[in-house]
Design a protein around this motif. Structure first.
Motif, PDB file in Angstrom:
ATOM      1  N   TYR A 108      -6.891   4.408   3.367  1.00  0.00           N
ATOM      2  CA  TYR A 108      -6.564   3.613   2.128  1.00  0.00           C
ATOM      3  C   TYR A 108      -8.112   2.675   1.943  1.00  0.00           C
ATOM      4  O   TYR A 108      -8.772   2.342   1.031  1.00  0.00           O
ATOM      5  CB  TYR A 108      -5.535   2.772   2.534  1.00  0.00           C
ATOM      6  CG  TYR A 108      -4.712   1.976   1.523  1.00  0.00           C
ATOM      7  CD1 TYR A 108      -4.369   2.963   0.336  1.00  0.00           C
ATOM      8  CD2 TYR A 108      -4.701   0.429   1.030  1.00  0.00           C
ATOM      9  CE1 TYR A 108      -3.477   1.922  -1.133  1.00  0.00           C
ATOM     10  CE2 TYR A 108      -4.298  -0.319   0.552  1.00  0.00           C
ATOM     11  CZ  TYR A 108      -3.498   0.940  -0.260  1.00  0.00           C
ATOM     12  OH  TYR A 108      -3.576  -0.326  -1.425  1.00  0.00           O
ATOM     13  N   GLN A 139     -15.655   6.842  -2.632  1.00  0.00           N
ATOM     14  CA  GLN A 139     -15.094   5.279  -2.953  1.00  0.00           C
ATOM     15  C   GLN A 139     -14.668   5.683  -3.983  1.00  0.00           C
ATOM     16  O   GLN A 139     -15.465   5.449  -5.316  1.00  0.00           O
ATOM     17  CB  GLN A 139     -15.457   4.072  -2.794  1.00  0.00           C
ATOM     18  CG  GLN A 139     -16.548   3.956  -1.387  1.00  0.00           C
ATOM     19  CD  GLN A 139     -16.620   2.453  -0.792  1.00  0.00           C
ATOM     20  OE1 GLN A 139     -17.458   2.111  -1.464  1.00  0.00           O
ATOM     21  NE2 GLN A 139     -15.694   1.717  -0.504  1.00  0.00           N
ATOM     22  N   TYR A 140     -13.194   5.194  -4.210  1.00  0.00           N
ATOM     23  CA  TYR A 140     -13.019   5.352  -6.031  1.00  0.00           C
ATOM     24  C   TYR A 140     -12.691   4.146  -6.860  1.00  0.00           C
ATOM     25  O   TYR A 140     -12.339   4.380  -7.840  1.00  0.00           O
ATOM     26  CB  TYR A 140     -11.579   5.983  -6.150  1.00  0.00           C
ATOM     27  CG  TYR A 140     -11.450   7.795  -5.920  1.00  0.00           C
ATOM     28  CD1 TYR A 140     -11.631   8.493  -6.958  1.00  0.00           C
ATOM     29  CD2 TYR A 140     -11.820   8.048  -4.737  1.00  0.00           C
ATOM     30  CE1 TYR A 140     -11.510  10.371  -6.533  1.00  0.00           C
ATOM     31  CE2 TYR A 140     -11.523   9.216  -4.443  1.00  0.00           C
ATOM     32  CZ  TYR A 140     -11.356  10.233  -6.087  1.00  0.00           C
ATOM     33  OH  TYR A 140     -11.291  11.925  -5.245  1.00  0.00           O
ATOM     34  N   ALA A 141     -12.520   3.156  -6.032  1.00  0.00           N
ATOM     35  CA  ALA A 141     -12.410   1.362  -6.722  1.00  0.00           C
ATOM     36  C   ALA A 141     -13.941   1.190  -5.556  1.00  0.00           C
ATOM     37  O   ALA A 141     -13.852   0.970  -4.334  1.00  0.00           O
ATOM     38  CB  ALA A 141     -11.685   1.051  -6.354  1.00  0.00           C
ATOM     39  N   ARG A 142     -14.068  -0.612  -5.934  1.00  0.00           N
ATOM     40  CA  ARG A 142     -14.355  -1.212  -4.805  1.00  0.00           C
ATOM     41  C   ARG A 142     -13.781  -2.800  -4.965  1.00  0.00           C
ATOM     42  O   ARG A 142     -14.207  -3.605  -5.764  1.00  0.00           O
ATOM     43  CB  ARG A 142     -16.160  -1.540  -5.217  1.00  0.00           C
ATOM     44  CG  ARG A 142     -17.120   0.091  -5.188  1.00  0.00           C
ATOM     45  CD  ARG A 142     -18.638  -0.858  -5.066  1.00  0.00           C
ATOM     46  NE  ARG A 142     -19.108   1.076  -5.043  1.00  0.00           N
ATOM     47  CZ  ARG A 142     -19.614   0.927  -4.111  1.00  0.00           C
ATOM     48  NH1 ARG A 142     -19.800   0.253  -2.944  1.00  0.00           N
ATOM     49  NH2 ARG A 142     -19.555   2.394  -4.039  1.00  0.00           N
ATOM     50  N   LEU A 143     -13.050  -2.727  -4.428  1.00  0.00           N
ATOM     51  CA  LEU A 143     -12.154  -3.479  -4.301  1.00  0.00           C
ATOM     52  C   LEU A 143     -12.039  -4.563  -3.794  1.00  0.00           C
ATOM     53  O   LEU A 143     -11.658  -6.167  -3.867  1.00  0.00           O
ATOM     54  CB  LEU A 143     -10.546  -3.469  -3.526  1.00  0.00           C
ATOM     55  CG  LEU A 143      -9.725  -2.165  -5.245  1.00  0.00           C
ATOM     56  CD1 LEU A 143      -8.070  -2.354  -4.445  1.00  0.00           C
ATOM     57  CD2 LEU A 143      -9.822  -2.614  -6.674  1.00  0.00           C
ATOM     58  N   LEU A 203     -10.142   2.761  -1.750  1.00  0.00           N
ATOM     59  CA  LEU A 203     -10.424   1.703  -2.007  1.00  0.00           C
ATOM     60  C   LEU A 203     -11.433   1.052  -2.198  1.00  0.00           C
ATOM     61  O   LEU A 203     -11.762  -0.503  -2.534  1.00  0.00           O
ATOM     62  CB  LEU A 203      -8.934   0.618  -1.531  1.00  0.00           C
ATOM     63  CG  LEU A 203      -7.489   1.707  -2.913  1.00  0.00           C
ATOM     64  CD1 LEU A 203      -6.885   0.968  -2.894  1.00  0.00           C
ATOM     65  CD2 LEU A 203      -7.875   1.696  -4.614  1.00  0.00           C
ATOM     66  N   GLY A 204     -12.443   1.049  -1.800  1.00  0.00           N
ATOM     67  CA  GLY A 204     -13.753   0.338  -1.365  1.00  0.00           C
ATOM     68  C   GLY A 204     -12.950  -1.354  -0.921  1.00  0.00           C
ATOM     69  O   GLY A 204     -13.390  -2.700  -1.249  1.00  0.00           O
ATOM     70  N   ASP A 236     -15.318  -6.500  -4.044  1.00  0.00           N
ATOM     71  CA  ASP A 236     -16.195  -6.675  -4.929  1.00  0.00           C
ATOM     72  C   ASP A 236     -14.925  -7.789  -6.304  1.00  0.00           C
ATOM     73  O   ASP A 236     -15.099  -8.737  -6.698  1.00  0.00           O
ATOM     74  CB  ASP A 236     -16.242  -5.990  -5.939  1.00  0.00           C
ATOM     75  CG  ASP A 236     -17.453  -5.264  -4.766  1.00  0.00           C
ATOM     76  OD1 ASP A 236     -17.966  -5.947  -4.101  1.00  0.00           O
ATOM     77  OD2 ASP A 236     -18.430  -4.815  -5.608  1.00  0.00           O
ATOM     78  N   VAL A 237     -14.144  -6.849  -6.179  1.00  0.00           N
ATOM     79  CA  VAL A 237     -12.882  -7.390  -6.976  1.00  0.00           C
ATOM     80  C   VAL A 237     -12.355  -8.537  -6.928  1.00  0.00           C
ATOM     81  O   VAL A 237     -12.115  -9.327  -7.002  1.00  0.00           O
ATOM     82  CB  VAL A 237     -12.007  -6.202  -7.601  1.00  0.00           C
ATOM     83  CG1 VAL A 237     -11.105  -7.180  -8.566  1.00  0.00           C
ATOM     84  CG2 VAL A 237     -12.314  -4.970  -8.247  1.00  0.00           C
ATOM     85  N   SER A 285       1.010  -1.013   0.047  1.00  0.00           N
ATOM     86  CA  SER A 285      -0.139   0.137   0.172  1.00  0.00           C
ATOM     87  C   SER A 285       1.186   1.060   0.203  1.00  0.00           C
ATOM     88  O   SER A 285       0.976   2.173  -0.395  1.00  0.00           O
ATOM     89  CB  SER A 285      -0.828   0.257   1.187  1.00  0.00           C
ATOM     90  OG  SER A 285      -0.397  -0.228   2.344  1.00  0.00           O
TER      91      SER A 285
END
Ligand code: KIV
Length: 302
Positions: free
Chosen positions: A225, A242-246, A229-230, A248-249, A37
């Motif tokens: 962080y 939230q700039y991403a939904r990591l 990033l979710g 879920d990824v 990170s």
């Protein structure tokens, strides 16, 4: 599509932040808790990396930041220092590491610089912490202040509650901010306060303010962080974008891995190492001679 700007490669210091305030340039700050990170945050050109005690919740799975210890913080701070070259590195002083005596506080603050490669420390509190802040500054350790919601006081507050919502409470926060600046903190985090209060403090101070849930008028912004990033799926504060939904990824990737292993689709031929044919034949002959030939191979051949 976003246009990506290239940050200056120079190491960020407290002077960089003061210059940014003077020029009206926004300061960026983000937490990081480990080597990868820290590398991501540093490469993105973020000015300040905070090894926040929020790691207690988002990394260690505690309900609050209260159980976090100095040893936890130093362990994570060392990993962050190995991953970052450019950002100013701030170690967050955990609960009870600066509440006993000024001597304890100086010793613990010093450990962040001496043992973990941090450039500065952060601690929560207003005028009640002036003695400790002065002692740490006297040792030559830069201090980042933190007022508004102080998560280490969660049990006293009865929850993670916004602060400074009345004129009287806001005046107390302004007095705290002025006293901390006078003591010598290099910047001040304002957490969960109304935008009106953050704007007034930002205008009154010469040092930068860095807001989290404090509206758009601070000199800089900080987020956690995992929230940005979710990655933390146990509730995200309203003030977070939230700039991403990591999460879920990651869930999708891990589920596909399990399914591939279960249906023997992984590893495939491209992931597989083989012996040279003559070595494989020699091994097979050796196994056969001892009656140890692979029964699955035999079945397949049958
Ligand atoms: O611990 C932390 O991450 C913090 C930020 C929320 C400022 O103190």
């Amino acid at each position: 599509m976003s246009v990506q700007t290239v940050p200056s490669p120079e190491k960020v210091t407290v002077r960089t932040l003061w210059r940014k305030k003077r020029r009206g340039e926004p300061i960026t700050m983000l937490t990081a808790y480990d080597y990868p990170s820290a590398r991501f945050v540093d490469r993105a050109g973020i000015d300040v990396i905070l090894v926040g005690d929020s790691l207690g919740m988002v990394v260690l799975g505690y309900e609050t930041t209260v159980p976090v210890t100095m040893e936890d913080m130093l362990h994570h701070a060392r990993a962050v220092a190995r991953g970052a070259q450019r950002a100013l590195l701030v170690g967050d002083m955990p609960f009870l590491s600066y509440h006993t005596t000024p001597a304890d506080a100086v010793r613990n603050a010093g450990r962040f610089l001496q043992e973990a490669g941090m450039d500065a420390v952060k601690l929560e509190g207003g005028r009640e912490r002036l003695e400790v802040i002065r002692a740490i500054l006297n040792a030559g350790i830069p201090v980042l202040g933190h007022i508004g919601l102080q998560p280490q006081r969660v049990h006293q507050l009865g929850g993670f509650r916004a602060q400074g919502r009345t004129a009287a409470a806001a005046q107390e926060l302004i007095e705290d901010a002025l006293a901390l600046q006078e003591a010598g903190v290099f910047a001040l985090v304002l957490e969960s306060v109304p935008a009106e209060v953050a704007r007034a403090i930002t205008r009154l101070l010469d040092i930068p303010t860095i807001g989290i849930g404090a509206g758009p008028d601070c000199d800089g912004q900080v987020l956690v962080y995992h929230d940005l990033l979710g990655l933390y799926d146990r509730g995200v504060p309203r003030f977070v974008r939230q700039y991403a939904r990591l999460a879920d990824v990651i869930h999708d990737a891990l589920t596909r891995y399990r399914e591939d292993v279960e249906r023997r689709a992984f590893p495939a031929e491209e992931h597989t190492l083989h012996m040279k044919p003559e070595e494989a034949q020699a091994l097979e002959a050796w196994l056969r001679a001892r009656g140890l030939s692979d029964s699955r191979e035999a079945d397949r051949g049958a």
